[in-house]
Each structure stands twice: as C-alpha cells, then as structure tokens.
Design an enzyme around this catalytic site. Structure first.
Site, PDB file in Angstrom:
ATOM      1  N   ASP A  11      23.682 107.638 -15.844  1.00  0.00           N
ATOM      2  CA  ASP A  11      23.376 108.248 -14.546  1.00  0.00           C
ATOM      3  C   ASP A  11      23.139 107.132 -13.539  1.00  0.00           C
ATOM      4  OD1 ASP A  11      22.732 110.683 -12.929  1.00  0.00           O
ATOM      5  OD2 ASP A  11      20.825 109.652 -12.708  1.00  0.00           O
ATOM      6  N   SER A  12      23.283 107.480 -12.277  1.00  0.00           N
ATOM      7  CA  SER A  12      23.038 106.487 -11.235  1.00  0.00           C
ATOM      8  C   SER A  12      21.564 106.114 -11.143  1.00  0.00           C
ATOM      9  CB  SER A  12      23.517 107.018  -9.878  1.00  0.00           C
ATOM     10  OG  SER A  12      22.846 108.222  -9.561  1.00  0.00           O
ATOM     11  N   TYR A  43      23.905 107.125  -5.549  1.00  0.00           N
ATOM     12  CA  TYR A  43      25.356 107.081  -5.403  1.00  0.00           C
ATOM     13  C   TYR A  43      25.869 108.047  -4.332  1.00  0.00           C
ATOM     14  CZ  TYR A  43      26.379 104.337  -9.663  1.00  0.00           C
ATOM     15  OH  TYR A  43      26.496 103.350 -10.608  1.00  0.00           O
ATOM     16  N   GLY A  44      25.075 109.056  -3.977  1.00  0.00           N
ATOM     17  CA  GLY A  44      25.556 110.193  -3.215  1.00  0.00           C
ATOM     18  C   GLY A  44      26.313 109.888  -1.936  1.00  0.00           C
ATOM     19  N   CYS A  74      25.721 112.604 -14.389  1.00  0.00           N
ATOM     20  CA  CYS A  74      25.575 112.364 -12.951  1.00  0.00           C
ATOM     21  C   CYS A  74      26.680 113.151 -12.269  1.00  0.00           C
ATOM     22  CB  CYS A  74      25.721 110.876 -12.656  1.00  0.00           C
ATOM     23  SG  CYS A  74      25.733 110.440 -10.893  1.00  0.00           S
ATOM     24  N   ASN A  75      26.297 114.074 -11.397  1.00  0.00           N
ATOM     25  CA  ASN A  75      27.296 114.900 -10.737  1.00  0.00           C
ATOM     26  C   ASN A  75      28.194 114.096  -9.809  1.00  0.00           C
ATOM     27  OD1 ASN A  75      26.907 118.040 -11.188  1.00  0.00           O
ATOM     28  ND2 ASN A  75      24.892 117.084 -11.280  1.00  0.00           N
ATOM     29  N   THR A  76      27.616 113.139  -9.100  1.00  0.00           N
ATOM     30  CA  THR A  76      28.414 112.345  -8.166  1.00  0.00           C
ATOM     31  C   THR A  76      29.447 111.505  -8.914  1.00  0.00           C
ATOM     32  OG1 THR A  76      26.514 112.249  -6.663  1.00  0.00           O
ATOM     33  CG2 THR A  76      28.319 110.709  -6.262  1.00  0.00           C
ATOM     34  N   GLU A 159      12.252 111.349  -6.097  1.00  0.00           N
ATOM     35  CA  GLU A 159      12.050 109.991  -6.608  1.00  0.00           C
ATOM     36  C   GLU A 159      10.769 109.363  -6.071  1.00  0.00           C
ATOM     37  OE1 GLU A 159      15.501 107.491  -6.526  1.00  0.00           O
ATOM     38  OE2 GLU A 159      16.409 108.666  -8.151  1.00  0.00           O
ATOM     39  N   CYS A 193      22.870 118.824  -9.170  1.00  0.00           N
ATOM     40  CA  CYS A 193      22.323 117.468  -9.178  1.00  0.00           C
ATOM     41  C   CYS A 193      21.252 117.446 -10.244  1.00  0.00           C
ATOM     42  CB  CYS A 193      21.740 117.089  -7.820  1.00  0.00           C
ATOM     43  SG  CYS A 193      20.868 115.495  -7.808  1.00  0.00           S
ATOM     44  N   THR A 194      21.274 116.443 -11.085  1.00  0.00           N
ATOM     45  CA  THR A 194      20.365 116.431 -12.231  1.00  0.00           C
ATOM     46  C   THR A 194      18.911 116.155 -11.839  1.00  0.00           C
ATOM     47  OG1 THR A 194      21.037 114.130 -12.632  1.00  0.00           O
ATOM     48  CG2 THR A 194      22.134 115.867 -13.920  1.00  0.00           C
ATOM     49  N   HIS A 195      18.676 115.791 -10.572  1.00  0.00           N
ATOM     50  CA  HIS A 195      17.295 115.679 -10.094  1.00  0.00           C
ATOM     51  C   HIS A 195      16.679 117.055  -9.842  1.00  0.00           C
ATOM     52  CE1 HIS A 195      18.226 111.467  -9.302  1.00  0.00           C
ATOM     53  NE2 HIS A 195      17.012 111.256  -8.851  1.00  0.00           N
TER      54      HIS A 195
END
Length: 274
Positions: A11-12, A43-44, A74-76, A159, A193-195
């Site tokens: 993941d980023s 990364y977005g 990571c979706n991006t 974050e 988004c994994t967040h």
C-alpha cells in the site's frame, strides 16, 4: 517443491493494513510481508506515470524479498498501475510471479449488495478520476449505475487521527451529501479507499439505514482464498509458518505509532532498504 515464498501486501501507506487484517484473519497460516510506501504517500494526487513508477518499484522490492504473489491493497495503485504491471512487466520480466489488486474482486460481487442497481463509490481523486470502478463494475454488470464521489480530506483526517473528532463531521457530511445528491436510488456505497473503514462509526450515522456501506477487506480476503484454490501452482510455493513482517519506506517509529490504528494491534516495522 519447498514452500518459501511469503505473500506480499503493498500500500502507499497505512490503509492497506485494513485489508491485510482481513486477509490475515481469513488465511492466518501463510507468511506475509507488508510494505507501506509512506515516504512518498499519499498517491492519490500523483500522475499515472508517477504512481506506476512507485508501485512497480515496490512490487519489485517485494519480489526481491521472495514474494511470488503480491496484493496491491491500494485502490489508487490498483487503478493506475496494476494493468500495466500485469500486461507488460510480468510477462517480460517475471512470468512466474502474480500481482493482484482490490478493484476487480469488489466489482465481481457488487451486484449482490444492490437491489436498485445504483451504487455509490467514494474514493481518492486518483481512484475516482481513473474511472476504474465505473469501468470494471459495468464490465460485469452493465445494468448497474455507478455514482462517484472523491473525498480528498478523508485520508489526511484519518492519518492525523482526527477522523472520529467532531471537527471531521463537516467533511464527512459534505462528501456523503454530495454523493447522495447525485441519485436518490443509491442503496449501496462502496468505500473505495482502504483508509475509509476507520470512518465507519460516523458513516453509519450519516447514511440512512437502507444504504449498505461496504468495505473491501472481507471481499478481498474471500477473493484471495478462492484464487489460491484455483491456482495451486502459486499456492504450493507459499510458506506457512504464520510469520508477519512489516516494512515502511518512511520512519519505522512513526509507522508503528499510526499502524496500530489500522491493523488493530501493535506492530514493529523495519525500514525498506533499497
């Protein structure tokens, strides 16, 4: 054949840990290496070329660590780098390795969560602008209408561990309202988004009860379990001592402090050495 290969999870930054948590719970016996590219996150808002470059570098680092299978949690990265890696890099340089993403497994099952055939997708600008979910869902289910909403403030809030504070409510309500205003028929919202699973306590209060809110962890872990059953040539290479190692391209101390929020337990990471 000796089982020596860990499963790589990339993941980023931190968000992929929510997917890793579900995978580790579903498939606890395998060895895993998690890599967060925190030094270059998020990364977005990067270009396609930059995201592809960063993702490939991290995938190749995991390959060098012995991984034959890497999950882009990571979706991006899945939206902007996976296809090129699968179609160009793997056949040319790593024909025995596999890289999987999080978009296709979700698109394959989304039909089971909507009766109105109207789905909302909430993600980063990079994921939304790529149109990857719209294209992938319509590939499997052309009758489903997909409504997208970018949420650029959500990752910074999470974050900085401010996502459950009252100050986050404005941005949570704003993006949810913008999505729902696109169609009254939406009955399923995918957190792309994994967040975003960390926002679930607040999202459940914002969305009406008839709207299902989906996170990707369980979907991806079920898809991975099915993939390993269908691909014994990969599965038979995977080590099974239940080991987990965490790496970050950033500061390990800072990673460890934040990572527990996403993974649900304390962990100890090492710095990625290139």
């Amino acid at each position: 054949m000796q089982r020596t290969s860990p499963i790589g999870i990339f993941d980023s930054g931190y968000g992929g840990l929510t997917v890793f948590r579900s995978i580790a719970d579903k498939l606890p016996d395998y060895n895993y290496i998690y890599l967060g590219d925190n030094a270059r996150s998020p990364y977005g808002d990067h270009s396609f070329e930059t995201i592809y470059k960063y993702t490939l570098e991290c995938v190749e680092w995991l390959f060098a660590k012995g991984c034959h299978l890497v999950i882009l949690a990571c979706n991006t990265a899945s939206a902007k780098a996976l296809r090129t890696i699968q179609q160009i890099d793997l056949p040319a340089k790593y024909p025995d390795r596999r890289v999987l993403g999080v978009i296709r497994p979700t698109a394959e099952v989304i039909d089971g969560y909507t009766s109105t055939k109207s789905v909302g997708v909430m993600g980063t600008r990079g994921t939304v602008n790529s149109q990857s979910y719209l294209l992938e869902i319509n590939k499997f289910f052309p009758e489903i209408k997909v409504y997208q909403q970018s949420c650029p403030m959500w990752v910074p809030l999470i974050e900085n561990n401010e996502h459950l504070q009252s100050g986050a409510d404005f941005f949570i309500n704003e993006y949810c309202d913008q999505l729902l205003n696109q169609s009254a028929a939406i009955d399923c919202v995918l957190l792309a988004c994994t967040h975003y699973p960390l926002l679930m306590p607040k999202l459940k209060k914002v969305f009406p009860d008839h709207i299902s809110v989906l996170t990707q962890g369980e979907i991806v872990s079920n898809s991975l379990a099915d993939y390993l059953k269908r691909h014994p040539e990969i599965e038979e290479k995977l080590a099974k001592q239940g080991e987990r190692h965490f790496y970050t391209s950033g500061d390990p101390a800072a990673f460890d402090e934040h990572a527990s929020i996403f993974f649900g337990e304390a962990l100890k990471s090492d710095r990625m050495i290139v």
